[in-house]
Design a protein around this motif. Structure first.
Motif, PDB file in Angstrom:
ATOM      1  N   ARG A 159       2.614   1.721  -3.311  1.00 22.50           N
ATOM      2  CA  ARG A 159       1.716   2.265  -4.439  1.00 22.50           C
ATOM      3  C   ARG A 159       1.594   3.624  -4.094  1.00 22.50           C
ATOM      4  O   ARG A 159       1.452   4.635  -5.097  1.00 22.50           O
ATOM      5  N   GLU A 160       1.262   4.076  -2.918  1.00 22.29           N
ATOM      6  CA  GLU A 160       1.209   5.574  -2.723  1.00 22.29           C
ATOM      7  C   GLU A 160       2.149   6.295  -3.143  1.00 22.29           C
ATOM      8  O   GLU A 160       2.097   7.439  -3.425  1.00 22.29           O
ATOM      9  N   LEU A 161       3.380   5.797  -2.850  1.00 21.37           N
ATOM     10  CA  LEU A 161       4.850   6.547  -3.239  1.00 21.37           C
ATOM     11  C   LEU A 161       5.025   6.455  -4.877  1.00 21.37           C
ATOM     12  O   LEU A 161       5.794   7.187  -5.404  1.00 21.37           O
TER      13      LEU A 161
ATOM     14  N   ARG B 202       0.798  -1.166  -0.026  1.00 21.74           N
ATOM     15  CA  ARG B 202      -0.007   0.150   0.042  1.00 21.74           C
ATOM     16  C   ARG B 202       1.023   1.379  -0.092  1.00 21.74           C
ATOM     17  O   ARG B 202       0.672   2.121  -0.883  1.00 21.74           O
ATOM     18  N   ARG B 203       1.992   1.292   0.835  1.00 26.01           N
ATOM     19  CA  ARG B 203       2.736   2.357   0.946  1.00 26.01           C
ATOM     20  C   ARG B 203       3.727   2.602  -0.223  1.00 26.01           C
ATOM     21  O   ARG B 203       3.653   3.746  -0.812  1.00 26.01           O
TER      22      ARG B 203
END
Length: 139
Positions: free
Chosen positions: A133-135, A130-131
């Motif tokens: 993909r956020e970045l 998740r992190r």
């Protein structure tokens, strides 16, 4: 023992195929017009499907190439090998599968995963993905 069973099975299959061939020949002779129509219709169906796929097939619009956000990688200090492991995690592979694909030991993969968790501030794979993909590290 299994060789004999395989041989007998193959012989039975050949016998059945020969009998079916004889039955098909009788059917084809008695219904030659219908068989011809069926083959012609199947040919046109195949041609139509192929043409439809070629002419109406959707093509992805050319967009920017995914670069993996090099600024975020540099800021977090993620190595190229860790990026490879992260991509494998995003593909849904286990540590053993990643190790086999990258030709390293599972312990090496565990080390890379642990370092990724630390750099991404995650405790689980799902949090790390998740992190990432956020970045913009993985698509």
């Amino acid at each position: 023992m299994w060789k004999h069973a395989l041989l007998y099975g193959a012989l039975l299959a050949l016998g059945t195929l020969a009998l079916q061939g004889l039955d098909y020949q009788r059917l084809a002779r008695s219904h030659a017009g219908e068989v011809y129509d069926l083959l012609l219709a199947a040919g046109f169906l195949a041609l139509g499907l192929w043409l439809g796929a070629r002419l109406l097939g959707r093509r992805a619009a050319p967009g920017p190439e995914f670069d993996g956000n090099p600024r975020a990688r540099a800021a977090l200090g993620i190595s190229p090998r860790e990026m490879t492991v992260l991509a494998e995690i995003a593909a849904g592979h286990s540590n053993k599968e990643i190790a086999a694909r990258l030709h390293v030991s599972p312990n090496t993969v565990k080390t890379h995963v642990a370092r990724l968790f630390g750099k991404l501030g995650a405790r689980r794979r799902t949090e790390a993905l998740r992190r990432a993909r956020e970045l913009g590290l993985v698509p």
